[in-house]
Write a protein that holds these residues in place. Sequence first.
Motif, PDB file in Angstrom:
ATOM      1  N   PRO A 118       0.903  -1.460   0.210  1.00  0.00           N
ATOM      2  CA  PRO A 118       0.184  -0.051  -0.182  1.00  0.00           C
ATOM      3  C   PRO A 118       0.554   0.957   0.089  1.00  0.00           C
ATOM      4  N   GLN A 119       2.263   1.286   0.272  1.00  0.00           N
ATOM      5  CA  GLN A 119       2.899   2.389  -0.084  1.00  0.00           C
ATOM      6  C   GLN A 119       3.964   2.766  -0.528  1.00  0.00           C
ATOM      7  N   ALA A 120       3.866   1.799  -1.961  1.00  0.00           N
ATOM      8  CA  ALA A 120       5.142   2.240  -2.630  1.00  0.00           C
ATOM      9  C   ALA A 120       4.003   2.515  -3.421  1.00  0.00           C
ATOM     10  N   ARG A 121       5.190   3.081  -4.278  1.00  0.00           N
ATOM     11  CA  ARG A 121       4.912   4.182  -5.840  1.00  0.00           C
ATOM     12  C   ARG A 121       3.618   3.008  -7.106  1.00  0.00           C
ATOM     13  N   LEU A 122       3.346   3.435  -7.497  1.00  0.00           N
ATOM     14  CA  LEU A 122       1.926   2.824  -9.141  1.00  0.00           C
ATOM     15  C   LEU A 122       2.462   3.483 -10.520  1.00  0.00           C
ATOM     16  N   VAL A 123       2.938   2.575 -10.780  1.00  0.00           N
ATOM     17  CA  VAL A 123       3.720   3.139 -12.782  1.00  0.00           C
ATOM     18  C   VAL A 123       3.349   2.759 -13.681  1.00  0.00           C
ATOM     19  N   PHE A 124       2.287   2.922 -14.458  1.00  0.00           N
ATOM     20  CA  PHE A 124       2.213   1.899 -15.586  1.00  0.00           C
ATOM     21  C   PHE A 124       2.773   2.933 -16.577  1.00  0.00           C
ATOM     22  N   VAL A 125       3.382   2.649 -17.625  1.00  0.00           N
ATOM     23  CA  VAL A 125       4.467   3.192 -18.597  1.00  0.00           C
ATOM     24  C   VAL A 125       3.624   2.307 -20.142  1.00  0.00           C
ATOM     25  N   GLY A 126       3.317   4.047 -20.763  1.00  0.00           N
ATOM     26  CA  GLY A 126       2.965   3.109 -22.207  1.00  0.00           C
ATOM     27  C   GLY A 126       2.361   3.957 -22.796  1.00  0.00           C
ATOM     28  N   GLY A 127       2.569   4.963 -23.947  1.00  0.00           N
ATOM     29  CA  GLY A 127       1.814   5.367 -24.816  1.00  0.00           C
ATOM     30  C   GLY A 127       0.618   5.226 -26.044  1.00  0.00           C
ATOM     31  N   SER A 128       1.538   4.908 -27.191  1.00  0.00           N
ATOM     32  CA  SER A 128       0.430   3.769 -28.249  1.00  0.00           C
ATOM     33  C   SER A 128       2.151   3.289 -29.124  1.00  0.00           C
ATOM     34  N   GLY A 129       2.017   2.513 -29.513  1.00  0.00           N
ATOM     35  CA  GLY A 129       2.893   1.860 -30.000  1.00  0.00           C
ATOM     36  C   GLY A 129       2.594   1.454 -31.125  1.00  0.00           C
ATOM     37  N   GLN A 130       1.633   2.029 -31.973  1.00  0.00           N
ATOM     38  CA  GLN A 130       1.107   1.583 -33.256  1.00  0.00           C
ATOM     39  C   GLN A 130       1.938   2.793 -34.350  1.00  0.00           C
ATOM     40  N   ILE A 131       2.365   2.620 -35.441  1.00  0.00           N
ATOM     41  CA  ILE A 131       3.273   3.315 -36.292  1.00  0.00           C
ATOM     42  C   ILE A 131       2.421   4.162 -37.041  1.00  0.00           C
ATOM     43  N   LEU A 132       1.137   4.325 -37.407  1.00  0.00           N
ATOM     44  CA  LEU A 132       0.002   5.525 -37.485  1.00  0.00           C
ATOM     45  C   LEU A 132      -0.541   6.161 -35.973  1.00  0.00           C
ATOM     46  N   GLY A 133      -0.198   5.527 -35.346  1.00  0.00           N
ATOM     47  CA  GLY A 133      -0.796   6.482 -34.133  1.00  0.00           C
ATOM     48  C   GLY A 133      -2.002   5.885 -33.674  1.00  0.00           C
ATOM     49  N   SER A 134      -2.913   6.522 -32.977  1.00  0.00           N
ATOM     50  CA  SER A 134      -3.856   5.668 -32.425  1.00  0.00           C
ATOM     51  C   SER A 134      -4.644   6.469 -31.826  1.00  0.00           C
ATOM     52  N   THR A 135      -6.368   6.790 -31.785  1.00  0.00           N
ATOM     53  CA  THR A 135      -7.493   7.971 -31.525  1.00  0.00           C
ATOM     54  C   THR A 135      -7.182   7.030 -30.086  1.00  0.00           C
ATOM     55  N   MET A 136      -6.537   6.105 -29.183  1.00  0.00           N
ATOM     56  CA  MET A 136      -6.063   6.328 -27.291  1.00  0.00           C
ATOM     57  C   MET A 136      -5.072   6.173 -27.173  1.00  0.00           C
ATOM     58  N   GLN A 137      -4.532   6.401 -26.257  1.00  0.00           N
ATOM     59  CA  GLN A 137      -3.319   5.409 -25.660  1.00  0.00           C
ATOM     60  C   GLN A 137      -3.546   4.479 -24.591  1.00  0.00           C
ATOM     61  N   GLU A 138      -2.232   3.607 -24.672  1.00  0.00           N
ATOM     62  CA  GLU A 138      -2.494   2.651 -23.655  1.00  0.00           C
ATOM     63  C   GLU A 138      -2.992   3.022 -22.043  1.00  0.00           C
ATOM     64  N   ALA A 139      -2.472   4.281 -22.244  1.00  0.00           N
ATOM     65  CA  ALA A 139      -2.936   4.576 -20.293  1.00  0.00           C
ATOM     66  C   ALA A 139      -3.896   4.938 -19.864  1.00  0.00           C
ATOM     67  N   ALA A 140      -4.730   5.550 -21.770  1.00  0.00           N
ATOM     68  CA  ALA A 140      -6.251   5.651 -21.433  1.00  0.00           C
ATOM     69  C   ALA A 140      -7.158   5.049 -20.767  1.00  0.00           C
ATOM     70  N   VAL A 141      -6.490   3.621 -21.652  1.00  0.00           N
ATOM     71  CA  VAL A 141      -7.746   2.423 -21.097  1.00  0.00           C
ATOM     72  C   VAL A 141      -7.055   1.796 -19.603  1.00  0.00           C
ATOM     73  N   VAL A 142      -6.110   1.959 -19.593  1.00  0.00           N
ATOM     74  CA  VAL A 142      -5.753   2.060 -17.804  1.00  0.00           C
ATOM     75  C   VAL A 142      -6.920   2.575 -17.029  1.00  0.00           C
TER      76      VAL A 142
END
Length: 267
Positions: A118-142
Amino acid sequence: MFFYASKIAWMVAVPSTFLTLLALVGLMLMPWFRRLGLTLAALGAIGIAVAGLGPLGRVLMHELEQRFPQYEGEGPVTGVIVLGGAELTEITASRGQPSFNESAEREFALADLSRRYPQARLVFVGGSGQILGSTMQEAAVVRRALGQLGVDPARVTFETRSRNTAENARNARELLEPQPGERWLLVTSAFHMPRAVGCFRAAGFPVIAYPVDFRTTDRLSFGLFSSVSEGLDFVDRSVREWVGLAVYYWTGRTDAWFPAPRPESQP
């Protein structure tokens, strides 16, 4: 340029696609170059059958997944880093609810570790791995899924610029500025863990492996697959990692060709 070049090259080099194209080229050449066309078509068809039904994919995957043991450590944890890759961004944007692929164990681990530490920092790392971009980032889904997972969104820090594993590591180090003596758990799929750990080490960010999303058992099996599609999926995923390990090492993005656990970094 590395990001775009690697994506374009892999679109053709992925084994299931390459073998299919090889067979199609052979069929097209047969009217003019019968022997060459027949040879290419046969190689493609036999390759698909062998890779799809044989144990090759499982053997390659098992070696990757056995590299880092499951985490059984005790003691304080400074933070938990979860790598993106399980998020279905286009489906989430279209359907309005968070959607994940078969690697969703990464998100399950985030929820579990948030309660265990419960005291640990939580970090999610990820934008978009699609070559043409994406309408939404991976972080937004999480972000949308945190409530369902029982995780307080205020606890999670998001890194949203990275597009591949090397950028995951560099951007995470820049964002978190890890200090000597800190203990950071790195959560990703077991078959992806060697390359991920190698990237974090190369970036100067020591982490402790927390592999999830296993695809093989702890014992190597040489059994046949029940369908060609299942076997080809194993081959595609495992070959991608083996090729990625080699390319990342040759370009200085990992510290070793096949990173292994280090005694000082184990719990």
